[in-house]
Structures are given as structure tokens and as C-alpha cells.
Enzyme design. Structure first.
Site, PDB file in Angstrom:
ATOM      1  N   ASP A  56      21.989  -8.205 -33.459  1.00 26.24           N
ATOM      2  CA  ASP A  56      22.672  -7.824 -32.225  1.00 26.24           C
ATOM      3  C   ASP A  56      22.336  -8.768 -31.086  1.00 26.24           C
ATOM      4  O   ASP A  56      23.095  -8.889 -30.124  1.00 26.24           O
ATOM      5  CB  ASP A  56      22.325  -6.386 -31.850  1.00 26.24           C
ATOM      6  CG  ASP A  56      23.033  -5.420 -32.781  1.00 26.24           C
ATOM      7  OD1 ASP A  56      22.538  -5.221 -33.907  1.00 26.24           O
ATOM      8  OD2 ASP A  56      24.104  -4.918 -32.408  1.00 26.24           O
TER       9      ASP A  56
ATOM     10  N   ARG B 211      27.723  -0.663 -23.774  1.00 27.91           N
ATOM     11  CA  ARG B 211      26.510  -0.600 -24.615  1.00 27.91           C
ATOM     12  C   ARG B 211      25.592  -1.748 -24.230  1.00 27.91           C
ATOM     13  O   ARG B 211      26.066  -2.838 -23.900  1.00 27.91           O
ATOM     14  CB  ARG B 211      26.849  -0.654 -26.117  1.00 27.91           C
ATOM     15  CG  ARG B 211      27.376   0.700 -26.620  1.00 27.91           C
ATOM     16  CD  ARG B 211      27.427   0.776 -28.124  1.00 27.91           C
ATOM     17  NE  ARG B 211      26.116   0.935 -28.725  1.00 27.91           N
ATOM     18  CZ  ARG B 211      25.897   0.845 -30.040  1.00 27.91           C
ATOM     19  NH1 ARG B 211      26.896   0.590 -30.862  1.00 27.91           N
ATOM     20  NH2 ARG B 211      24.691   1.014 -30.516  1.00 27.91           N
TER      21      ARG B 211
ATOM     22  N   ALA C   8      27.946  -5.892 -33.519  1.00 24.11           N
ATOM     23  CA  ALA C   8      27.922  -6.776 -32.355  1.00 24.11           C
ATOM     24  C   ALA C   8      29.190  -7.625 -32.212  1.00 24.11           C
ATOM     25  O   ALA C   8      29.806  -7.635 -31.136  1.00 24.11           O
ATOM     26  CB  ALA C   8      26.658  -7.644 -32.400  1.00 24.11           C
TER      27      ALA C   8
ATOM     28  N   GLN D 252      25.379   3.994 -41.235  1.00 25.24           N
ATOM     29  CA  GLN D 252      26.338   2.887 -41.393  1.00 25.24           C
ATOM     30  C   GLN D 252      26.338   2.334 -42.816  1.00 25.24           C
ATOM     31  O   GLN D 252      27.369   1.893 -43.315  1.00 25.24           O
ATOM     32  CB  GLN D 252      26.003   1.740 -40.424  1.00 25.24           C
ATOM     33  CG  GLN D 252      26.310   2.003 -38.970  1.00 25.24           C
ATOM     34  CD  GLN D 252      25.094   2.534 -38.238  1.00 25.24           C
ATOM     35  OE1 GLN D 252      24.200   3.138 -38.833  1.00 25.24           O
ATOM     36  NE2 GLN D 252      25.058   2.334 -36.943  1.00 25.24           N
TER      37      GLN D 252
END
Lengths: 345, 345
Positions: B238, B95, B54, B197
Site C-alpha cells: 500500500d 482512506r 491500492a 480478502q
């Protein structure tokens, strides 16, 4: 028991002189059988996970004993029984968690003690009975489980417990096939890291049978439960203790805890050969730790700061399980009674 | 705030005329920067997840606006403000879930309204301040979080919230760096399917800093908690709603539910730019669904029976979170007070 021919894909095929093993490591991209004519080869096929799934491991090991008897008896060895026993020991050491392996090997041992005109023929009939009984048990469990799930709207399964993991049809996936035949329930499959049995095997097997399936990341299961899409989690088992604790693929315990918190029920489907009469509780079950390389990419090899923790099974306590379905019947209220009292083992 | 130079790996590098973006899709095997000289290129880098996380998305978008101003103002366009606004709109659509993206774009907009001798220079100074503030905020959060975790024995983190996900240092991973500098706590990282990730970025980043880390399958987290190895789960965010609900990488909600059941505490670390003053609760947060192909192997393409459900974020309710750490302080007792009252947004 009624007789069932294996239907659909077969993980194991006896050719008369060899055991053909579908290499499940290469699915769904490649569909190829490896052929073994020795017990050592079969032990290697189990250890390397060409064949996996607790019932299928047991059946493969039984055929491994047949190959051992053929090899040692038919070559005229005086000490063939001892040599077969050594092979049985080797097969028992191929993987530690699935009790069906040890159960199947124990069921093969009478071949050595009894007098047979031809021990090879006797061994084969023992192995074929183990195989046929497993398929018949799957169909029985399919019916018992489907009766319970009659009104289910959505089912999540984990790992692969289908024809690929058994003699044919499947345990948890057998129940799901049976449910779907009655009622077009939504079926979700978890990927099942690190080996991706869900993504590679369960999705493939269901699609082969034209049964729709939706794949999710294992970590999305809680969010799926919260969405209200599923009312049951249905899984297999690698070992069941007498108190009803269940060892199964890593992630099963996680699903059971999450299910409880979301009002979703948990069903375990396994033949009674999965019950370990020597285990009072799940605390005693040995959990296989597999290689770190199953989780770590090659670039981390020899990196002193990077390691992986790779237990490939976990234990779900009985109080988180709503029902254990076996070919002999269904155990409920596990936290109170365990599973041991329900069966003469 | 004190000034911190970015240390270690940098996800984003401003060269003077272009933005260099480390292609995180190729880590840990390949370390390569792509270079962008247009806002459209930066939007594409965000949408394709070359840059992710983010705070890093917000910073990248800010530099994208700088590139837009350079392009439209310096080429002498009469309508450069409208053209930059169109680029801001395009960047906002790259996004949907991380609110830092919209926050950073809002912080760039005054460049268009105010009179500047050279709007390009002004835009760059705005973007560089966003970047520098983020790094400074990370160090503040690192200290605040480490104070709370002083006696932790084991920490599990999820996704990547390190230098790669921010201007530098990291949010949750910044806290973990700070804790480790004081006390050699055991650090576990979940793989974080489907994009890995944890496996590809977090493990790599920690190893670069010589901090030992143990990777686990996401589905092994519950079993790890049951073993007693960890006392905290530490993650980023986020988007945070005013009641303290947190949108974060898929699997975070699962970890929060499991943590609660195992007496493990849950910490969320995020700058106040992650708080969305327009969201009263997490129910309003849009959850990004990404392509099914992130989960499904190519061989299932066009198979009518196979689909995937791929939400890449989930929402964790405030009552499952022990602490939210921001650069302005720590919010506790979220279920009672939410997070909104603690900050003047």
C-alpha cells in the site's frame, strides 16, 4: 488438594442421569445446553465440537463411560464390560489430538476390572473425581502461573482455555484470571480462526467475569508484539511430549516463533494429564485435519480449483517455550531437560 | 509500454458518463456493480471498501475527479477549478494508507492548471492513461516477478492483489498468474482477517481463471512454512518508503518474520506509484485503524469489558524483504540500498 466448587459458566453439568453439554458452537449468541443419556451421544458432542478444549473433552468422555455403564450394567447385560469397552473405544475415536481424552478413558477402565457392589456408582465417583481434580488443578496452575507473571504488563492468549475448555476456571485463562485478580494486566485474545474460539468464547467468558479484554486478528499478533504492548503469550495445550514439545491450537507455533523474535516470553499451562508419556517428541503427535468447509464458504463447494488446508493444531518445539505450568509445578529450561524428568507419570 | 486490454474481471468500468464499481464486499456470493456519477459517490465507494486495493483506489479516485470536472465545468460554474480541488481533497480523505490514492490525484491536478478546449475530455484522458498504465505495469511486473520465481514450488500470498485490486491482472497476483502460466506451482492464499480478502476475493479470482488455489487460516502460515510446502511469500504493498520498508495488509509483517525464520523468501510487488518519495522510512507511515465492529460480533456491542484492536495495515522492514518488483525493475539488497536510489521518482 483443596476442594474448589466450579465457579461461573460450566461447560458440563452432570444431572444424576444425564450429561448436559453447553453447545459452544452457538456462543456467544445463544446459551443452550444439550442433554445426553448415552455414550454415543457424548462421543457425537465431542466430535461435533459442542464441547471442546482438551480437559473438558476428557471429563465429558469420563461421564460418557458412566452413561455406558448405567446403560449396559443396569439393563442386566451379561457382557456389560465388553459393551462398555466398545463404548470406550468409540469415545476414544471422537477426536485424535487431545491426549486428555485417552487419559480420562484409561482412568475409567478400572471400573470394569474391579468388583463393585454397583459399577454405576463406582463409575460416577471416578468421573466426578476426574472433574473435581481438574478444577483443583486449574486453581493450582493459576497460582503458579500468576507468580511468574507478577510483573507482566500485557498478555496475549490464543484459543479458549477457560472454564469452557476445562472442568471450570481454566488452564491458561485460569492463570490470566489469577494474574488479573492481583494486577490489572492488559489482556489480548486472538480470534483463533477458523473456529473463532477467541472471539466467541474467550472474550465472552472474560466479559462475564468483568475482566476487560481486547480482541485482535490472529495476523495482528506480530504487530502487537512489535508495539511493545505484551510481554507474555499464555496458551494451553492439547498434548505435551516428554521433550517439552507442545501440540496446541493452530497458530500457537506461529505465536511462539514471533514471540521469540520480539523478546516476548511464551507460557504453556496444562495439567499433567496433558503429558503423553508415550511421545518422546512432538514429531510423533497426530495433527487433526478438519473439514475444508470450516474455511471455505459454501459457494466454493464442488469448485475443482478451490481447496483448503485445515490443520487445527500445530506443534511448538520446546526451545520456543519459556515455561510449562502444571498443577505439580513449573518446568523451565525445557530445551535442556524436557518435561519428562520433572514428573513421575 | 505495450498496450494491454483488461482481461477477466474488472473492479472498475468507465461507462462514458459514470463509474461502475464492483461491490467487493459482496463477493463471492453476489456479483454486482454500483454506479456513481459524482466524486462524492466515488469517495464513499472507497471509504466503504466497495473498491479496495491500492492501485484500484488510485484509479477510482482519478475517475472521481473526471466526474467532478464533468459536474462543475459542464454546468458552467465560474469557480469550477476550486470546486474540483475541493472534491480532490474529499477523495484524498477517503482512506489514509494507500499512497497510490494521493499519487493519482496529483496526476489529475494539471487538468485544472492547463488550458484545455474541454477540461472534461482532458480529465478523462488523464484518468484513462492512469488506468491503462496500471494494467501495462502489472504485466511488466508479472514478467519480472515470474523470472525470479521460475523454480518456485509453492507460493503463499496474502490479501487480494489481483484484477480486483488494480486496473486489471494484478500486482502480486499478476506475478502469480505469470508464474503459473509457465509452471504449475502450488498456490496458497491466507484468509486475511478481518475482511477475508484472501478467502472471498483471491480464491474467487484464481478459480475464475481456472488456477488451483488452497486456502489457509492466516495463523496456519508458520506451520505451512515448517512443512516445506512453500519457498516464497508474494504480496502487494500500500505504500513503500525510500528505505524499502513496506506498508501492506495486516499480517504481512507477521509473514515476513515467519518467512525469515523458515528460510522462505519474501517478494513485494507494486508499481512505482506505491513508492512515497516523502517517506524516508516506514516509521512515518500512517496506519489505518478501522472500526472495532469488523472484529467484534454484534452481541458485544456496548459491552464495557470488550474492545478490539483493528489496525488493517502493518509495516515490514526492508531487511525482511528479498525483492521488491516494480514495473521499472527489481530492487534487491534493500537493507543496504533502500529503494529510493533505484528510481527517479
Amino acid at each position: 488438594m483443596t476442594s474448589h466448587k466450579p465457579s461461573g459458566v460450566q461447560a458440563l453439568q452432570w444431572t444424576g442421569k444425564t450429561l448436559k453439554v453447553l453447545d459452544q458452537r452457538q456462543l456467544p449468541d445463544t446459551f443452550i445446553y444439550d442433554e445426553y443419556d448415552t455414550a454415543a451421544g457424548v462421543a457425537e458432542a465431542i466430535a461435533t465440537m459442542r464441547v471442546r478444549g482438551a480437559p473438558a473433552i476428557g471429563i465429558a468422555a469420563a461421564y460418557g463411560v458412566v452413561l455406558s455403564v448405567i446403560h449396559h450394567y443396569e439393563t442386566g447385560s451379561e457382557h456389560w464390560q465388553q459393551q462398555v469397552l466398545a463404548d470406550i473405544e468409540m469415545l476414544a475415536n471422537s477426536r485424535p489430538t487431545a491426549v486428555n481424552l485417552f487419559w480420562a478413558l484409561d482412568r475409567m477402565k478400572p471400573v470394569l476390572a474391579e468388583a463393585h457392589e454397583n459399577p454405576s456408582v463406582a463409575a460416577l465417583s471416578y468421573a466426578e473425581k476426574i472433574h473435581a481434580d481438574d478444577i483443583a488443578a486449574n486453581h493450582k496452575m493459576g497460582k503458579f502461573g500468576a507468580d511468574i507473571l507478577a510483573n507482566a504488563k500485557g498478555i496475549l492468549t490464543h484459543c479458549n482455555t477457560g472454564a469452557l475448555a476445562t472442568g471450570g476456571y481454566g488452564t491458561a485463562l485460569g492463570v490470566i484470571r489469577s494474574v488479573y485478580a492481583r494486577n490489572p494486566v492488559l489482556i489480548y485474545a486472538g480470534e483463533t480462526r477458523p473456529w473463532l474460539q477467541g472471539q466467541r468464547l474467550t472474550v465472552w467468558e472474560l466479559a462475564q467475569d468483568k475482566i476487560p479484554v481486547t480482541l485482535i486478528a490472529d495476523s495482528a499478533a506480530a504487530w502487537l508484539m512489535k508495539s511493545g504492548a505484551i510481554d507474555w503469550v499464555v496458551v494451553g495445550a492439547d498434548r505435551i511430549a516428554l521433550n517439552g514439545d507442545v501440540a496446541n491450537k493452530i497458530g500457537t507455533y506461529s505465536l511462539a516463533v514471533l514471540a521469540k523474535q520480539h523478546g516476548v516470553k511464551m507460557m504453556v499451562v496444562a495439567p499433567t494429564s496433558t503429558i503423553d508419556a508415550n511421545m518422546k517428541s512432538g514429531d510423533e503427535i497426530e495433527i487433526e485435519q478438519r473439514q475444508q468447509s470450516e474455511l471455505l464458504p459454501a459457494c466454493y463447494k464442488d469448485n475443482a480449483y478451490v481447496s483448503a488446508w485445515n490443520p487445527v493444531f500445530d506443534v511448538t518445539p520446546a526451545e520456543l517455550i519459556s515455561a510449562i505450568v502444571t498443577e505439580r509445578g513449573v518446568a523451565l529450561n525445557l530445551a535442556e531437560t524436557g518435561i519428562g524428568e520433572l514428573f513421575t507419570l
